[in-house]
Design an enzyme around this catalytic site. Structure first.
Site, mmCIF file in Angstrom:
data_model
loop_
_atom_site.group_PDB
_atom_site.id
_atom_site.type_symbol
_atom_site.label_atom_id
_atom_site.label_comp_id
_atom_site.label_asym_id
_atom_site.label_seq_id
_atom_site.Cartn_x
_atom_site.Cartn_y
_atom_site.Cartn_z
ATOM 1 N N ARG A 80 -13.991 -4.630 38.698
ATOM 2 C CA ARG A 80 -12.562 -4.406 38.495
ATOM 3 C C ARG A 80 -11.954 -3.613 39.648
ATOM 4 O O ARG A 80 -10.798 -3.812 40.001
ATOM 5 C CB ARG A 80 -12.307 -3.672 37.173
ATOM 6 C CG ARG A 80 -12.492 -4.526 35.925
ATOM 7 C CD ARG A 80 -11.871 -3.850 34.704
ATOM 8 N NE ARG A 80 -12.023 -4.666 33.515
ATOM 9 C CZ ARG A 80 -12.962 -4.507 32.603
ATOM 10 N NH1 ARG A 80 -13.873 -3.557 32.768
ATOM 11 N NH2 ARG A 80 -13.031 -5.290 31.540
ATOM 12 N N GLY A 81 -12.735 -2.715 40.212
ATOM 13 C CA GLY A 81 -12.233 -1.915 41.319
ATOM 14 C C GLY A 81 -11.837 -2.759 42.512
ATOM 15 O O GLY A 81 -10.811 -2.505 43.161
#
Length: 318
Positions: free
Chosen positions: A253-254
């Protein structure tokens, strides 16, 4: 926007809070960011900043989830008052109320770290997918639209969020007190002038701040449209991946958050392409809660060593 009689300190008069302001603006311009978490001690104007931003962009306060809210209040269900009077009627939940067809609605959770994990999961799922499936006894299953930006605030002294929940917030803003005498003076002056204006003694700089808010709103609306047309080139994709690998970010997700936030920042600046400098500016709020140091739910701030490692990666990409 619908006219409102609610009076809130203009966004333009918020002193400092640069991290939180930038995060809110980025999340508005590119809703795929999927939420903002502001963490800091009490009295640091977290709630004031969120409400001022909502009034500026939406013309209304954000839909606010109170501590102790039940799942029926959050998801919706039977209207008990009307049921007691013999009328079958449904009451919309807070997630449905926060929904905006344009995707610009805000759902605000103060002290999100004190909310039941079960409800936090539901809210985060709805914010990410834009759809809220509702199934209740005696109510046909429904799939309600739930397009909104989730904004949570918390005081870390009162407990942490589980790492799995932290990861679901796109950006984290570390909020601190504005401790200098100059900042405190400006805060006091702004509040005193605002209260005088609200009390019926017009202060010209308050109207000037409201005009500045209207201009900021127009700029962010245009940036949102521009962001939809900006493409993320391969060298920026590679840079995002190199950064998350260097900082051993949990999950993926980062990577996506950095790319989307950099695109938003470029659009806000009116620039035609995403540059490594945009990436550098959004890495701390996108990764500060996704590193190994956050495994226990405690968020350790971005430090000088982190900044040096990031600077080296950015320099190599320029």
């Amino acid at each position: 926007m619908k006219p409102t009689q609610v009076s809130v300190l203009p966004y333009d008069l918020i002193v400092g809070q640069d991290e939180l302001r930038r995060a809110l603006e980025i999340a508005y311009v590119v809703p795929e960011i999927e939420g903002v978490l502001a963490t800091g001690e009490r009295g640091t104007a977290k709630s004031t900043t969120v409400r001022a931003f909502s009034m500026m962009m939406l013309g209304r306060l954000p839909v606010t989830l109170p501590i102790g809210a039940t799942d029926d209040r959050v998801l919706g269900g039977w209207d008990i008052d009307k049921l007691l009077k013999g009328t079958n009627a449904l009451r919309s939940g807070l997630l449905e109320q926060a929904h905006s067809e344009e995707g610009g609605g805000l759902l605000y959770i103060d002290e999100v770290n004190l909310l039941d994990d079960y409800l936090v999961n539901i809210i985060l799922d709805a914010a990410a997918g834009g759809v809220l499936p509702v199934e209740r006894e005696g109510i046909d299953e429904q799939a309600l639209s739930a397009r909104f930006t989730l904004v949570g605030t918390m005081n870390p002294e009162e407990g942490h969020l589980r790492p799995q929940l932290l990861d679901r917030f796109g950006l984290v803003a570390m909020v601190t007190n504005e401790g200098s005498a100059e900042a405190r003076r400006d805060i006091l002056r702004n509040v005193l002038d605002f209260e005088a204006d609200r009390g019926g003694r017009p202060v010209p700089r308050i109207e000037a701040a409201r005009q500045a808010d209207r201009e900021t709103r127009d700029r962010l609306v245009q940036a949102r449209k521009a962001a939809e047309k900006l493409e993320t080139p391969d060298h920026i994709v590679s840079l995002c991946a190199a950064i998350t690998a260097e900082f051993q970010a949990a999950g993926h997700r980062g990577d996506l958050t950095i790319a989307n936030a950099a695109r938003a920042l470029a659009a806000i600046g009116g620039e035609p392409e995403i540059r490594p400098a945009h990436v550098a500016a959004v890495v701390p709020p996108a990764l500060v809660h996704r590193r190994a140091s956050a495994d226990a739910g405690a968020i350790v701030g971005w430090n000088a060593g982190d900044a040096e490692r990031l600077a080296a990666l950015i320099a190599a990409a320029e």
